[in-house]
Write a protein that holds these residues in place. Structure first.
Motif, short mmCIF file in Angstrom:
data_model
loop_
_atom_site.label_atom_id
_atom_site.label_comp_id
_atom_site.label_asym_id
_atom_site.label_seq_id
_atom_site.Cartn_x
_atom_site.Cartn_y
_atom_site.Cartn_z
N GLY A 1 92.15 61.66 57.16
CA GLY A 1 92.65 60.59 56.97
C GLY A 1 93.33 59.96 58.38
O GLY A 1 94.15 59.28 58.45
N GLY A 2 92.85 60.61 59.44
CA GLY A 2 93.03 59.99 60.87
C GLY A 2 92.50 58.90 61.23
O GLY A 2 92.10 57.66 60.48
N THR A 3 91.85 58.83 62.45
CA THR A 3 91.42 57.45 63.13
C THR A 3 90.12 57.17 62.45
O THR A 3 90.09 55.96 62.16
N ILE A 4 89.22 57.98 62.20
CA ILE A 4 87.93 57.73 61.62
C ILE A 4 88.21 57.19 60.27
O ILE A 4 87.74 56.06 59.74
N GLY A 5 88.93 58.18 59.48
CA GLY A 5 89.44 57.99 58.02
C GLY A 5 89.94 56.41 57.86
O GLY A 5 89.61 55.73 56.86
N ASN A 6 90.88 55.94 58.68
CA ASN A 6 91.35 54.73 58.63
C ASN A 6 90.28 53.64 58.43
O ASN A 6 90.38 52.68 57.97
N GLY A 7 89.45 53.83 59.69
CA GLY A 7 88.26 52.77 59.57
C GLY A 7 87.46 52.86 58.49
O GLY A 7 87.06 51.77 57.94
N ILE A 8 87.29 53.80 57.68
CA ILE A 8 86.31 53.89 56.64
C ILE A 8 87.11 53.31 55.55
O ILE A 8 86.44 52.67 54.79
N VAL A 9 88.34 53.50 55.37
CA VAL A 9 88.94 53.05 54.25
C VAL A 9 89.14 51.28 54.44
O VAL A 9 89.18 50.69 53.43
N TYR A 10 89.38 51.14 55.77
CA TYR A 10 89.58 49.65 56.05
C TYR A 10 88.18 48.80 55.24
O TYR A 10 88.32 47.74 54.78
N LEU A 11 87.10 49.41 55.57
CA LEU A 11 85.84 48.95 55.24
C LEU A 11 85.70 48.97 53.62
O LEU A 11 85.18 47.97 52.93
N LEU A 12 86.03 50.21 53.13
CA LEU A 12 85.65 50.60 51.51
C LEU A 12 86.38 49.42 50.81
O LEU A 12 85.95 48.99 49.85
N ARG A 13 87.49 48.91 51.23
CA ARG A 13 88.48 48.07 50.56
C ARG A 13 87.77 46.71 50.48
O ARG A 13 88.10 45.78 49.63
N GLN A 14 86.70 46.19 51.44
CA GLN A 14 85.97 44.82 51.46
C GLN A 14 84.82 45.00 50.70
O GLN A 14 84.10 43.90 50.84
N LEU A 15 84.32 46.09 50.41
CA LEU A 15 82.86 46.17 50.00
C LEU A 15 82.99 46.13 48.43
O LEU A 15 83.83 46.63 47.73
N PRO A 16 81.74 45.78 47.70
CA PRO A 16 81.59 45.88 46.48
C PRO A 16 81.32 46.94 45.80
O PRO A 16 80.55 47.10 45.01
N PHE A 17 82.14 48.05 46.02
CA PHE A 17 81.88 49.37 45.20
C PHE A 17 82.73 49.55 44.23
O PHE A 17 84.06 49.07 44.12
N THR A 18 82.24 50.29 43.32
CA THR A 18 83.32 50.44 42.08
C THR A 18 83.03 52.19 41.97
O THR A 18 81.83 52.35 41.91
N LEU B 1 96.48 56.42 52.14
CA LEU B 1 95.30 55.77 52.19
C LEU B 1 94.69 55.48 50.67
O LEU B 1 94.24 54.45 50.42
N ALA B 2 95.01 56.31 49.95
CA ALA B 2 94.68 55.83 48.38
C ALA B 2 95.32 54.97 47.82
O ALA B 2 94.84 54.27 47.15
N SER B 3 96.80 54.59 48.31
CA SER B 3 97.52 53.73 47.78
C SER B 3 97.21 52.13 48.30
O SER B 3 97.45 51.10 47.71
N ARG B 4 96.24 52.22 49.52
CA ARG B 4 95.58 50.94 50.04
C ARG B 4 94.51 50.31 49.13
O ARG B 4 93.95 49.32 49.39
N PHE B 5 94.01 51.10 48.23
CA PHE B 5 93.22 50.44 47.43
C PHE B 5 93.84 49.90 45.85
O PHE B 5 94.54 50.45 45.28
N GLN B 6 93.35 48.48 45.69
CA GLN B 6 94.04 47.96 44.40
C GLN B 6 93.10 47.78 43.47
O GLN B 6 93.29 47.99 42.28
N THR B 7 91.65 47.37 43.71
CA THR B 7 90.89 47.27 42.66
C THR B 7 89.30 47.73 42.99
O THR B 7 89.19 48.08 44.22
N GLY B 8 88.52 48.04 42.12
CA GLY B 8 87.15 48.57 42.41
C GLY B 8 87.38 50.06 42.42
O GLY B 8 86.52 50.56 41.59
N ILE B 9 87.57 50.70 43.51
CA ILE B 9 87.51 52.09 43.62
C ILE B 9 88.75 52.87 43.30
O ILE B 9 90.04 52.27 43.63
N ALA B 10 88.75 53.62 42.32
CA ALA B 10 89.65 54.33 41.98
C ALA B 10 90.15 55.72 42.93
O ALA B 10 89.36 56.62 42.75
N ALA B 11 91.03 55.46 43.63
CA ALA B 11 91.24 56.45 44.93
C ALA B 11 92.31 57.29 44.41
O ALA B 11 93.54 57.00 44.19
#
Length: 495
Positions: free
Chosen positions: A199-216, A251-261
């Motif tokens: 959940g560090g530097t790369i993990g932050n960038g990954i979560v930043y993008l996953l929140r914007q993509l149409p994944f479920t 990081l899990a708390s940053r997801f609101q919809t789509g992905i159950a983190a």
């Protein structure tokens, strides 16, 4: 500052660049698009760790952007306030990053935007294509990272021999080259069953993008650590509100919809014990770790594919390691260093020559002291006339009782976000059933640019467990499938 200092004489202003003034601005036509909006917000997140003098100009005729960027700025303020100006004096800035299409040669100006899988940047006056309608946040984050790298070069006064400004660069994250003329495939809704480790530097960038993509689907995030001060400057999602919080749960708390983190505050070995019992086996592992041991633990899950993000101080990389094809796994690519010879290690610790440390019953002589490295002579001189074994024993004890905790490694967030963008790009290709050119790695120097990056093909090593124990691994993988099929469904449990 640590990365700038490591550049040494290549960076003439490495000691004073944080006080230089930087402006983030943009053009309304581009900022009204999803790509432009992502690129602008990502640039803000990246620039705030590079200067204490950051000014933002938000055009008035971009609905909602000012409010969103203002909220982001308030969350990210940790060193000094981020200034907002309606009419900035352009000539007063040391570097200007514009999300748009128009270049300027009369100012220290860099322009960035993106279209589909293409990330674009220009410094020195050239214009960029104005088409930004093919939405893809992966390339938008990559473009913001390229632009921030240009700002970094200007602020530290980087010598051209180490990395020149890019007059024009258009990089395709689908093919990892600069020759593609199409924006690449569009992104459609996709299913996700993955685990993110780190959940560090790369993990932050990954979560930043996953929140914007149409994944479920589902995402497990695994990290045993908490956020601390050193993460403020390197992790793009982290503000002061995150300090002291568990990385995985934050990081899990940053997801609101789509992905159950779900966050798991533990190491990957502990998490492995849950798989097949509490949690179904995921299809994909996204690796965002920084040690060989952690990468080996990730590989030892033996899932369908591992997508690994890698960074150095200025190196960005991605690796895709699928099970099945003759492509090297993480154990093939990241080999444990060979153990040091005991006599060489003892020689380094004591200053005695390797030939002398093995003669433990002999006495330390003046000649031993004179032949030792300068920094070892004073301590070694105190042992003249004593047995060599006593010198070795004391040095070993001193090493074991010294705090061995290493300080955080120098890092810059634009490098981590370049890696994160490539990781998520590979995840999209995998989830959508698209081909990838990785077999298994691509790497480049962030100051010289991805156009100079290299693909590293590597087959499985004959002596790696992925080869020597291939039949056992495949048997375990088949058993998982059978166990999953035989597990009662929700309907069975109701009946």
């Amino acid at each position: 500052m640590g990365v700038a200092a490591a550049l040494g004489e290549h960076a003439a202003d490495r000691h004073r660049f944080p006080e230089k003034r930087v402006l983030l601005t943009g053009e309304p036509e581009v900022l009204r698009t999803p790509n432009g909006r992502t690129c602008f917000e990502a640039s803000l997140r990246l620039l705030r760790s590079m200067t204490t003098q950051l000014t933002v100009h938000v055009p008035l005729n971009v609905p909602g952007l000012g409010e969103d960027i203002g909220a982001t700025a308030r969350q990210l303020e940790f060193a000094s306030p981020i200034q907002f100006q309606e009419r900035p004096t352009l000539s007063s800035f040391d570097a200007i990053l514009s999300v748009g299409a128009t270049g300027r040669s009369d100012l220290p100006w860099t322009t960035v935007n993106s279209d589909g899988w293409h990330a674009m940047v220009a410094s020195g006056g050239g214009d960029l294509p104005a088409t930004t309608s093919n939405t893809n946040p992966v390339a938008a984050l990559f473009a913001a990272s390229l632009g921030t790298a240009e700002v970094f070069k200007r602020l530290i006064a980087l010598r051209e021999s180490r990395g020149s400004l890019w007059p024009f660069l258009e990089f395709d994250l689908f093919s990892y080259d600069c020759t593609s003329e199409t924006a690449g495939p569009a992104i459609s809704p996709m299913l996700l069953n993955a685990v993110l480790v780190g959940g560090g530097t790369i993990g932050n960038g990954i979560v930043y993008l996953l929140r914007q993509l149409p994944f479920t689907g589902t995402l497990a995030i695994v990290d045993p650590q908490q956020y601390a001060d050193e993460n403020l400057g390197t992790s793009v999602l982290v503000g002061r509100e995150a300090l002291g919080q568990d990385k995985a749960e934050y990081l899990a708390s940053r997801f609101q919809t789509g992905i159950a983190a779900t966050g798991f505050v533990e190491d990957i070995e502990t998490f492995d014990q849950r798989l097949g019992l509490e949690i179904q086996y995921p299809d994909v592992v996204l690796g965002a770790v920084d040690t060989i041991e952690a990468r080996h633990a990730i590989q030892d899950l033996w899932l369908d594919v591992v997508i690994d993000g890698a960074i150095g101080d200025l190196l960005a990389g991605v690796g895709k390691h699928p099970w099945g094809p003759n492509i090297g796994c993480l154990r093939c690519v990241y080999r444990e260093p060979r153990a040091h010879r005991a006599d060489l290690l003892q020689s380094q610790m004591t200053g005695l020559s390797p030939e002398r440390v093995v003669k433990g019953d002999e006495l330390v002589t003046v000649e031993d002291v004179e032949g030792a490295p300068a920094e070892k002579r004073d301590r070694l001189a105190a042992y003249v006339g004593k047995r060599i074994c006593s010198v070795v024993d004391e040095a070993m004890a001193r090493t074991l009782t010294t705090d061995q905790t290493a300080p955080p490694a120098p890092s810059v967030p634009f490098v981590a976000c370049m890696s994160a963008a490539m990781v998520v790009g590979e995840l999209i290709k995998y989830a959508a059933g698209l081909n990838s050119v990785l077999e298994p790695q691509f790497q480049f120097d962030a100051l010289q640019g991805p156009q100079g990056g290299l693909l590293y093909p590597q087959a499985r090593h004959r002596d790696c467990v992925c080869t020597t124990r291939k039949k056992n691994i495949e048997a375990v993988r088949r058993r998982r499938i059978l166990d999953a099929r035989s597990r009662p469904t929700d309907v069975d449990l109701v009946v």
